[in-house]
Design a protein around this motif. Structure first.
Motif, mmCIF file in Angstrom:
data_model
loop_
_atom_site.group_PDB
_atom_site.id
_atom_site.type_symbol
_atom_site.label_atom_id
_atom_site.label_comp_id
_atom_site.label_asym_id
_atom_site.label_seq_id
_atom_site.Cartn_x
_atom_site.Cartn_y
_atom_site.Cartn_z
ATOM 1 N N SER A 18 36.268 -138.563 97.755
ATOM 2 C CA SER A 18 34.916 -138.577 97.200
ATOM 3 C C SER A 18 34.114 -137.535 97.970
ATOM 4 N N LEU A 19 33.047 -137.038 97.352
ATOM 5 C CA LEU A 19 32.256 -135.970 97.961
ATOM 6 C C LEU A 19 30.780 -136.302 97.855
ATOM 7 N N GLN A 20 30.089 -136.154 98.981
ATOM 8 C CA GLN A 20 28.641 -136.332 99.025
ATOM 9 C C GLN A 20 28.004 -135.029 99.475
ATOM 10 N N ALA A 21 26.740 -134.831 99.100
ATOM 11 C CA ALA A 21 26.004 -133.620 99.488
ATOM 12 C C ALA A 21 24.590 -134.006 99.896
ATOM 13 N N GLY A 22 24.009 -133.176 100.761
ATOM 14 C CA GLY A 22 22.639 -133.431 101.207
ATOM 15 C C GLY A 22 21.982 -132.165 101.706
ATOM 16 N N ALA A 23 20.686 -132.178 101.740
ATOM 17 C CA ALA A 23 19.924 -131.007 102.164
ATOM 18 C C ALA A 23 19.609 -131.019 103.654
ATOM 19 N N ASP A 24 19.615 -132.209 104.292
ATOM 20 C CA ASP A 24 19.154 -132.292 105.676
ATOM 21 C C ASP A 24 20.198 -132.766 106.685
ATOM 22 N N GLY A 25 21.401 -133.087 106.247
ATOM 23 C CA GLY A 25 22.445 -133.522 107.170
ATOM 24 C C GLY A 25 22.385 -134.987 107.526
ATOM 25 N N VAL A 55 21.751 -127.509 94.806
ATOM 26 C CA VAL A 55 21.541 -126.672 95.990
ATOM 27 C C VAL A 55 21.554 -127.613 97.177
ATOM 28 N N GLN A 56 22.599 -127.513 97.991
ATOM 29 C CA GLN A 56 22.770 -128.386 99.147
ATOM 30 C C GLN A 56 23.258 -127.557 100.327
ATOM 31 N N ARG A 57 23.016 -128.059 101.498
ATOM 32 C CA ARG A 57 23.479 -127.368 102.700
ATOM 33 C C ARG A 57 24.633 -128.108 103.368
ATOM 34 N N TRP A 58 24.676 -129.402 103.242
ATOM 35 C CA TRP A 58 25.659 -130.236 103.928
ATOM 36 C C TRP A 58 26.539 -130.946 102.914
ATOM 37 N N PHE A 59 27.831 -131.038 103.232
ATOM 38 C CA PHE A 59 28.780 -131.743 102.382
ATOM 39 C C PHE A 59 29.605 -132.686 103.245
ATOM 40 N N ARG A 60 29.890 -133.857 102.697
ATOM 41 C CA ARG A 60 30.697 -134.857 103.399
ATOM 42 C C ARG A 60 31.834 -135.274 102.468
ATOM 43 N N LEU A 61 33.060 -135.025 102.897
ATOM 44 C CA LEU A 61 34.244 -135.380 102.123
ATOM 45 C C LEU A 61 34.869 -136.623 102.752
ATOM 46 N N THR A 62 35.170 -137.613 101.928
ATOM 47 C CA THR A 62 35.784 -138.847 102.406
ATOM 48 C C THR A 62 37.139 -139.020 101.734
ATOM 49 N N VAL A 63 38.169 -139.251 102.541
ATOM 50 C CA VAL A 63 39.515 -139.516 102.031
ATOM 51 C C VAL A 63 39.789 -140.999 102.271
ATOM 52 N N THR A 64 40.071 -141.733 101.188
ATOM 53 C CA THR A 64 40.296 -143.177 101.318
ATOM 54 C C THR A 64 41.740 -143.594 101.055
ATOM 55 N N ALA A 65 42.574 -142.670 100.569
ATOM 56 C CA ALA A 65 43.990 -142.983 100.356
ATOM 57 C C ALA A 65 44.788 -141.683 100.336
ATOM 58 N N ASN A 66 46.038 -141.795 100.771
ATOM 59 C CA ASN A 66 46.939 -140.649 100.802
ATOM 60 C C ASN A 66 48.362 -141.208 100.722
ATOM 61 N N ASN A 67 49.094 -140.861 99.664
ATOM 62 C CA ASN A 67 50.451 -141.409 99.541
ATOM 63 C C ASN A 67 51.492 -140.581 100.285
ATOM 64 N N GLY A 68 51.072 -139.500 100.974
ATOM 65 C CA GLY A 68 52.021 -138.665 101.703
ATOM 66 C C GLY A 68 51.961 -138.836 103.213
ATOM 67 N N TRP A 69 50.963 -139.576 103.714
ATOM 68 C CA TRP A 69 50.780 -139.743 105.153
ATOM 69 C C TRP A 69 49.740 -140.838 105.360
ATOM 70 N N PRO A 70 49.766 -141.553 106.479
ATOM 71 C CA PRO A 70 48.808 -142.646 106.660
ATOM 72 C C PRO A 70 47.413 -142.195 107.135
ATOM 73 N N ALA A 71 47.026 -140.988 106.771
ATOM 74 C CA ALA A 71 45.698 -140.470 107.120
ATOM 75 C C ALA A 71 45.338 -139.374 106.120
ATOM 76 N N GLY A 72 44.049 -139.043 106.042
ATOM 77 C CA GLY A 72 43.618 -137.942 105.185
ATOM 78 C C GLY A 72 44.124 -136.622 105.744
ATOM 79 N N GLN A 73 44.447 -135.687 104.858
ATOM 80 C CA GLN A 73 44.970 -134.392 105.292
ATOM 81 C C GLN A 73 44.343 -133.262 104.479
ATOM 82 N N LEU A 74 43.787 -132.277 105.172
ATOM 83 C CA LEU A 74 43.289 -131.046 104.558
ATOM 84 C C LEU A 74 43.417 -129.946 105.585
ATOM 85 N N SER A 75 43.709 -128.750 105.134
ATOM 86 C CA SER A 75 43.714 -127.620 106.053
ATOM 87 C C SER A 75 42.554 -126.686 105.770
#
Length: 82
Positions: A18-25, A55-75
């Protein structure tokens, strides 16, 4: 547009994001509700999220499931305007 990447050589996996956005952090609004996204080596392990115009300055990405590893993964997490 948001591009999310895993290393190209990693095996396929599905992650719920899921992805959230905000202007002030400190105040965020959900711009992409939680959904499952398939990372596939045949597609360079890249997932693209199209967002509503904002128009946003801050983004927050949340990973809640991953079937390839027991944690969120992004490079790479890329935010760019179209």
């Amino acid at each position: 547009m948001q591009a999310l990447r895993l290393p190209a050589g990693w095996g396929a996996r599905t992650q719920t994001l899921s992805l959230q956005a905000g202007a002030d952090g400190s105040t965020f609004t959900t711009v992409k509700a939680a959904a499952a996204y398939a990372f596939d080596p045949a597609a360079d392990n890249t997932v693209t999220l199209t967002l509503p115009a904002t128009v946003q300055r801050w983004f927050r990405l949340t990973v809640t499931a991953n079937n390839g590893w027991p944690a969120g993964q992004l490079s790479e997490f890329e935010v760019r305007s179209s």
